[in-house]
Design an enzyme around this catalytic site. Structure first.
Site, PDB file in Angstrom:
ATOM      1  N   ASP A 180      43.807  34.419  34.400  1.00  0.00           N
ATOM      2  CA  ASP A 180      42.354  34.514  34.571  1.00  0.00           C
ATOM      3  C   ASP A 180      41.858  33.433  35.524  1.00  0.00           C
ATOM      4  O   ASP A 180      41.109  33.712  36.470  1.00  0.00           O
ATOM      5  CB  ASP A 180      41.652  34.359  33.215  1.00  0.00           C
ATOM      6  CG  ASP A 180      41.880  35.538  32.286  1.00  0.00           C
ATOM      7  OD1 ASP A 180      41.060  36.456  32.287  1.00  0.00           O
ATOM      8  OD2 ASP A 180      42.881  35.521  31.555  1.00  0.00           O
TER       9      ASP A 180
ATOM     10  N   GLU B 202      33.483  34.664  35.256  1.00  0.00           N
ATOM     11  CA  GLU B 202      33.631  34.426  33.825  1.00  0.00           C
ATOM     12  C   GLU B 202      34.076  33.013  33.467  1.00  0.00           C
ATOM     13  O   GLU B 202      33.700  32.484  32.432  1.00  0.00           O
ATOM     14  CB  GLU B 202      34.637  35.424  33.234  1.00  0.00           C
ATOM     15  CG  GLU B 202      34.097  36.821  33.086  1.00  0.00           C
ATOM     16  CD  GLU B 202      34.872  37.623  32.067  1.00  0.00           C
ATOM     17  OE1 GLU B 202      36.061  37.326  31.851  1.00  0.00           O
ATOM     18  OE2 GLU B 202      34.279  38.535  31.473  1.00  0.00           O
TER      19      GLU B 202
ATOM     20  N   ASP C 283      34.975  39.623  37.534  1.00  0.00           N
ATOM     21  CA  ASP C 283      35.752  39.518  36.299  1.00  0.00           C
ATOM     22  C   ASP C 283      37.200  39.398  36.743  1.00  0.00           C
ATOM     23  O   ASP C 283      37.801  40.383  37.190  1.00  0.00           O
ATOM     24  CB  ASP C 283      35.557  40.753  35.421  1.00  0.00           C
ATOM     25  CG  ASP C 283      36.249  40.613  34.061  1.00  0.00           C
ATOM     26  OD1 ASP C 283      37.114  39.723  33.927  1.00  0.00           O
ATOM     27  OD2 ASP C 283      35.930  41.384  33.147  1.00  0.00           O
TER      28      ASP C 283
ATOM     29  N   ILE D  66      40.141  39.054  35.391  1.00  0.00           N
ATOM     30  CA  ILE D  66      41.060  39.988  34.744  1.00  0.00           C
ATOM     31  C   ILE D  66      40.287  40.719  33.654  1.00  0.00           C
ATOM     32  O   ILE D  66      39.954  40.134  32.620  1.00  0.00           O
ATOM     33  CB  ILE D  66      42.300  39.290  34.150  1.00  0.00           C
ATOM     34  CG1 ILE D  66      43.164  38.717  35.272  1.00  0.00           C
ATOM     35  CG2 ILE D  66      43.104  40.270  33.299  1.00  0.00           C
ATOM     36  CD1 ILE D  66      44.490  38.165  34.812  1.00  0.00           C
ATOM     37  N   ASP D  67      39.983  41.966  33.923  1.00  0.00           N
ATOM     38  CA  ASP D  67      39.303  42.807  32.947  1.00  0.00           C
ATOM     39  C   ASP D  67      40.380  43.524  32.141  1.00  0.00           C
ATOM     40  O   ASP D  67      41.054  44.412  32.646  1.00  0.00           O
ATOM     41  CB  ASP D  67      38.407  43.812  33.662  1.00  0.00           C
ATOM     42  CG  ASP D  67      37.587  44.641  32.677  1.00  0.00           C
ATOM     43  OD1 ASP D  67      37.616  44.320  31.476  1.00  0.00           O
ATOM     44  OD2 ASP D  67      36.934  45.586  33.106  1.00  0.00           O
TER      45      ASP D  67
ATOM     46  N   THR E 134      42.378  41.409  29.491  1.00  0.00           N
ATOM     47  CA  THR E 134      43.377  40.345  29.382  1.00  0.00           C
ATOM     48  C   THR E 134      44.497  40.724  28.422  1.00  0.00           C
ATOM     49  O   THR E 134      45.670  40.421  28.670  1.00  0.00           O
ATOM     50  CB  THR E 134      42.711  39.027  28.931  1.00  0.00           C
ATOM     51  OG1 THR E 134      41.696  38.679  29.876  1.00  0.00           O
ATOM     52  CG2 THR E 134      43.723  37.906  28.860  1.00  0.00           C
TER      53      THR E 134
END
Length: 206
Positions: free
Chosen positions: A6, A37, A113, A115-116, A118
């Site tokens: 992320d 994020e 985002d 990593i949408d 995770t």
């Protein structure tokens, strides 16, 4: 959970965007703005093992940048002599913190985002890197990166891509979808990774 990936993905996207969107010829006065994020607060906290995690993130980020010939290995010799040195841990943290913009209805703001999905990433299943550009509060560009989509599947053929104007690369593993604002809203622009100039047609009107 927030993973090394992320943070690393956010740093890499910020690195790429600041290199390509802050040119005086493209944007002479608008400051770079990204709403994302993650931030570096936990990474700066020794009690949360942050500095150790930061070193790992910086290592992975620099591996990607070296593969793309954007930084050298720090040795200063050979083919790397003309390349910038690897990013320091502090530089990587600063890139992550570029996602701390408040956004708003005025000006241009990237929204990320990193990593949408995770849990899907951790489980080696499906996940996406989601990026959009808002201009004056309106969606102007959207990009959806799908690294683990098998080569024989396509969002444009109804597998989760039922909205108008979505298309996906079909050759090789992984793909990316690019959409831009048009007269009918978000329109198909290109399936990233296909030959230059080749475009996917939008799905038929219902």
């Amino acid at each position: 959970p927030v993973t090394v990936a992320d943070y690393g993905a956010q740093a890499l996207v910020a690195f790429s965007l600041t290199r390509t969107t802050t040119s005086p010829s493209l944007s002479p006065s608008a400051p770079f703005s990204m709403v994302a994020e993650e931030d570096s607060a936990d990474l700066r906290d020794p009690a949360k093992n942050g500095p150790r995690m930061t070193e790992r993130i910086a290592q992975l980020v620099n591996e990607v940048l070296r593969d793309e010939k954007l930084v050298g290995d720090g040795g200063g010799g050979g083919d790397d002599a003309a390349l910038p040195p690897p990013l320091s841990a502090e530089e990587v943290l600063s890139l992550i913190d570029l996602g701390g913009s408040a956004g708003g209805s005025e000006g241009r703001h990237w929204v990320l985002d990193p990593i949408d999905g995770t849990r899907g990433f951790v489980g080696k299943r499906q996940y996406a890197v989601c990026l959009a550009l808002l201009d004056g509060g309106e969606l102007a560009v959207g990009v959806l990166g799908c690294p683990n989509v098998p080569s024989d599947r396509a969002l444009a053929d109804g597998d989760g891509g039922e909205q108008e104007g979505l298309g996906q690369r079909r050759a090789g593993r992984g793909g990316a979808v690019l959409g831009h604002a048009g007269r009918r809203g978000l329109c198909a622009a290109a399936a990233l990774g296909r030959p230059r100039g080749e475009r996917l047609p939008p799905p038929p009107r219902r």
